[in-house]
Design an enzyme around this catalytic site. Sequence first.
Site, PDB file in Angstrom:
ATOM      1  N   CYS A 187       0.854  -1.189   0.000  1.00  0.00           N
ATOM      2  CA  CYS A 187       0.000   0.000   0.000  1.00  0.00           C
ATOM      3  C   CYS A 187       0.894   1.244   0.000  1.00  0.00           C
ATOM      4  CB  CYS A 187      -0.905   0.003   1.229  1.00  0.00           C
ATOM      5  SG  CYS A 187      -1.834   1.538   1.366  1.00  0.00           S
ATOM      6  N   GLY A 214      -4.066  -3.939 -12.664  1.00  0.00           N
ATOM      7  CA  GLY A 214      -3.628  -2.584 -13.024  1.00  0.00           C
ATOM      8  C   GLY A 214      -4.167  -2.214 -14.393  1.00  0.00           C
TER       9      GLY A 214
HETATM   10  C1  SIN Z   1      -5.599   2.817   0.606  1.00  0.00           C
HETATM   11  O1  SIN Z   1      -6.394   2.302   1.407  1.00  0.00           O
HETATM   12  O2  SIN Z   1      -5.170   3.978   0.765  1.00  0.00           O
HETATM   13  C2  SIN Z   1      -5.130   2.051  -0.608  1.00  0.00           C
HETATM   14  C3  SIN Z   1      -4.808   0.647  -0.297  1.00  0.00           C
HETATM   15  C4  SIN Z   1      -3.753   0.053  -1.216  1.00  0.00           C
HETATM   16  O3  SIN Z   1      -3.462   0.597  -2.287  1.00  0.00           O
HETATM   17  O4  SIN Z   1      -3.178  -0.974  -0.877  1.00  0.00           O
END
Ligand code: SIN
Length: 322
Positions: free
Chosen positions: A136, A250
């Site tokens: 993340c 993606g």
């Molecule tokens: C998020 O919750 O900000 C994104 C989560 C992710 O991209 O893993």
Amino acid sequence: MREKATVLGQELLGTTFQNPILLAAGTCGFGEEVSEVMELDRLGGIVTKSVTLEPRAGNPAPRVGEFRAGMVNSVGLANPGAESVRRDRLPWLRDRVRKARVLVSVAGHTPDEFLEVVSILDDADGFLGFEINLSCPNDTRRGGLPFALDPGEAARVMQGVRARTERPLLAKLAPNTPDFGPVVEAVQDAGADGITLVNTLPGLVLDPETGEPIIGAGAGGMSGPALRAVGVHAVWRASHHARVPLVGVGGVARGTDAIQYLLAGASLVQVGSASFWDPRSAGRVVKWLEEYVGRHAVENVSKLVGTARLPGSRGTPQEADD
Ligand code: SIN
């Protein structure tokens, strides 16, 4: 759980996915949120929102913003926490999702947080396995980069969770990995049964009038059509090192996008931000694949996996060797 594979069926992670198309983490909540607008059981599977040990309120709004080439998000892993997911969310998935395979995404600030979440959820019903979110871009490990950008740290998390569960484990990697070899080898040696590539790419979109970012947290993760070439390349690079199945994600909005991931080496493909623009995108990708395999007389979709025809068959000679 194993059923006879049809032409779109994919056998991996100890089960049969009725088709290779899944909803990506963060795009369908815990299933219930999107069940009014789409039939989840038409899909190969879904990946839940990432679950952390404690509930998280998430980042300031707006959490998502659009720009010409895609979108940027910083949700901050908002979720109700592992105990609540076990009590309130997994029973719905157990009772209502029969054919699609469910993977629970897990996130944490420390290796211990991942393994505590896995321990809390492991003996509940309603899901097949875990996708370990090592990448993340918006909520990194304490004091550092995402785990996925450090093969040693990524392996530490995977070893910890491997010791806590016998369920299938996917490791989700980052697109801005300078070299996929070390991290692919590290997570598979640590017990990953599959590898998901890629998470969003760190990005910043500014409003030229105000000079401010278009999302509340400032920078975020970029996704959408522009991420597709990055993701397909990552799968292809990872395929030179992987002994376990790959899952591509993606920029997938159409059947042709999913085919690119299969050709590059992915056995499953996730649909991410396209679902925000149209929640029925993933269902349409499945229909398109059905039409494609019929038109090309493909016996089973697995026959397409890793058949991209690059110069030197698997890439340029020096790339294929490393
Ligand atoms: C998020 O919750 O900000 C994104 C989560 C992710 O991209 O893993």
